[in-house]
Design an enzyme around this catalytic site. Structure first.
Site, PDB file in Angstrom:
ATOM      1  N   HIS A   1       2.541   5.673  -3.538  1.00 34.80           N
ATOM      2  CA  HIS A   1       2.577   5.233  -2.153  1.00 34.80           C
ATOM      3  C   HIS A   1       3.712   4.208  -2.000  1.00 34.80           C
ATOM      4  O   HIS A   1       4.071   3.512  -2.962  1.00 34.80           O
ATOM      5  CB  HIS A   1       1.245   4.587  -1.770  1.00 34.80           C
ATOM      6  CG  HIS A   1       0.147   5.577  -1.517  1.00 34.80           C
ATOM      7  ND1 HIS A   1      -1.062   5.239  -0.969  1.00 34.80           N
ATOM      8  CD2 HIS A   1       0.098   6.921  -1.716  1.00 34.80           C
ATOM      9  CE1 HIS A   1      -1.820   6.322  -0.859  1.00 34.80           C
ATOM     10  NE2 HIS A   1      -1.149   7.343  -1.306  1.00 34.80           N
TER      11      HIS A   1
ATOM     12  N   GLU B   1       3.821   1.283  -0.707  1.00 32.00           N
ATOM     13  CA  GLU B   1       3.484  -0.107  -1.046  1.00 32.00           C
ATOM     14  C   GLU B   1       3.490  -0.323  -2.560  1.00 32.00           C
ATOM     15  O   GLU B   1       3.962  -1.359  -3.050  1.00 32.00           O
ATOM     16  CB  GLU B   1       2.088  -0.470  -0.516  1.00 32.00           C
ATOM     17  CG  GLU B   1       1.885  -0.256   0.972  1.00 32.00           C
ATOM     18  CD  GLU B   1       1.261   1.101   1.279  1.00 32.00           C
ATOM     19  OE1 GLU B   1       1.806   2.140   0.831  1.00 32.00           O
ATOM     20  OE2 GLU B   1       0.235   1.136   1.967  1.00 32.00           O
TER      21      GLU B   1
ATOM     22  N   CYS C   1      -4.205   1.721   1.979  1.00 31.38           N
ATOM     23  CA  CYS C   1      -5.454   2.279   1.447  1.00 31.38           C
ATOM     24  C   CYS C   1      -6.050   1.286   0.442  1.00 31.38           C
ATOM     25  O   CYS C   1      -5.464   0.228   0.176  1.00 31.38           O
ATOM     26  CB  CYS C   1      -5.179   3.621   0.762  1.00 31.38           C
ATOM     27  SG  CYS C   1      -4.254   3.461  -0.778  1.00 31.38           S
TER      28      CYS C   1
ATOM     29  N   CYS D   1      -3.626   0.428  -2.581  1.00 30.08           N
ATOM     30  CA  CYS D   1      -2.494  -0.436  -2.232  1.00 30.08           C
ATOM     31  C   CYS D   1      -2.957  -1.838  -1.848  1.00 30.08           C
ATOM     32  O   CYS D   1      -2.347  -2.833  -2.248  1.00 30.08           O
ATOM     33  CB  CYS D   1      -1.680   0.202  -1.119  1.00 30.08           C
ATOM     34  SG  CYS D   1      -0.905   1.749  -1.632  1.00 30.08           S
TER      35      CYS D   1
END
Lengths: 160, 160
Positions: free
Chosen positions: B46, B48, B76, B79
């Site tokens: 992801h 992040e 999420c 993260c």
């Protein structure tokens, strides 16, 4: 879980908080790892994250359907979230972590109706052994830190 | 956030769900990343996570105290958990994610009294632009998928 405990022991030997994890697929261990945060100086190198990465590499796919993860300590938000994203089938936890655990202690990320994947979770597998290795480690760290403080009037960090 | 949006645009261009993130330290962007899940076939890539990794590498330390993270979509569990572990100061969110968001939508991992670090969170920064790029991407994916289905009677996965 006995194999995850061996990983936790290996972590303790190098001064890492003793947490170990293994990933099982089709009755076989396909990935194993322990906490490497201090050794590598990276906050994300928890046992579970490293085990998931190895399992993904082994199977050559981003989703780990059909895989189960055994970990000696209840996963934090990051690790529980990563397991949901990886879509593992089952999670077996040694001992719970009331301070950081996100699989029942603070929240339940692993099995949440709002998320698009829910993991089957079992807790308390070899609970005493998984808890004991952590207690011993932190007791020894406290002794070490207080000795260090007496000698240098300084302290070091021991967070996972 | 405008810079995080540029990252999201770069993700969309390569068929990734358009989410972008930047890390700011001392008034300067020290890390930037976008979603790379499909490209690298790794569920943990992801925006992040990649931005945090780059920031850690740039600063040469596992804790990112003094750093702020800007991300176009609410993080999420994985993260948000990684941000708490990395001890970032502030998190600026573009648009919220009611299906997966763990910074207010489903749970609030980023700012939770039980955890040993709490992040200052602000929401709705360039909300319309951050939401719009996602809506456009998913609308186009639906059109693409239904065309594909008509042609091949098959479907492809588009989850982040």
């Amino acid at each position: 879980m006995a194999e995850a405990l061996k990983e936790a022991e290996a972590a303790a030997e190098i001064g890492e908080v003793p947490v170990g994890a293994v990933v099982v697929y089709d009755g076989e261990i396909i990935a194993r790892a322990h906490n490497m945060v201090e050794t590598n100086g990276r906050s994300k190198e928890h046992a579970e994250m490293l085990a998931l990465e190895k399992a993904e590499a082994y199977l050559g796919r981003k989703w780990l359907s059909g895989c189960d993860l055994y970990v000696t300590l209840e996963p934090c938000a990051m690790c529980a979230g990563a397991m949901v994203l990886a879509r593992i089938d089952s999670l077996y936890i040694g001992t719970m972590d009331p301070k950081n655990g996100m699989c029942g202690s603070i929240y339940n990320v692993a099995c949440n109706d709002k998320l698009n994947h829910r993991i089957h979770v079992e807790r308390g597998i070899l609970q005493e052994e998984c808890s004991s290795i952590l207690k011993t480690f932190f007791r020894e760290m406290r002794i070490y830190k207080s000795a260090l403080k007496r000698n240098n009037n300084t302290s070091e960090d021991t967070d996972r």
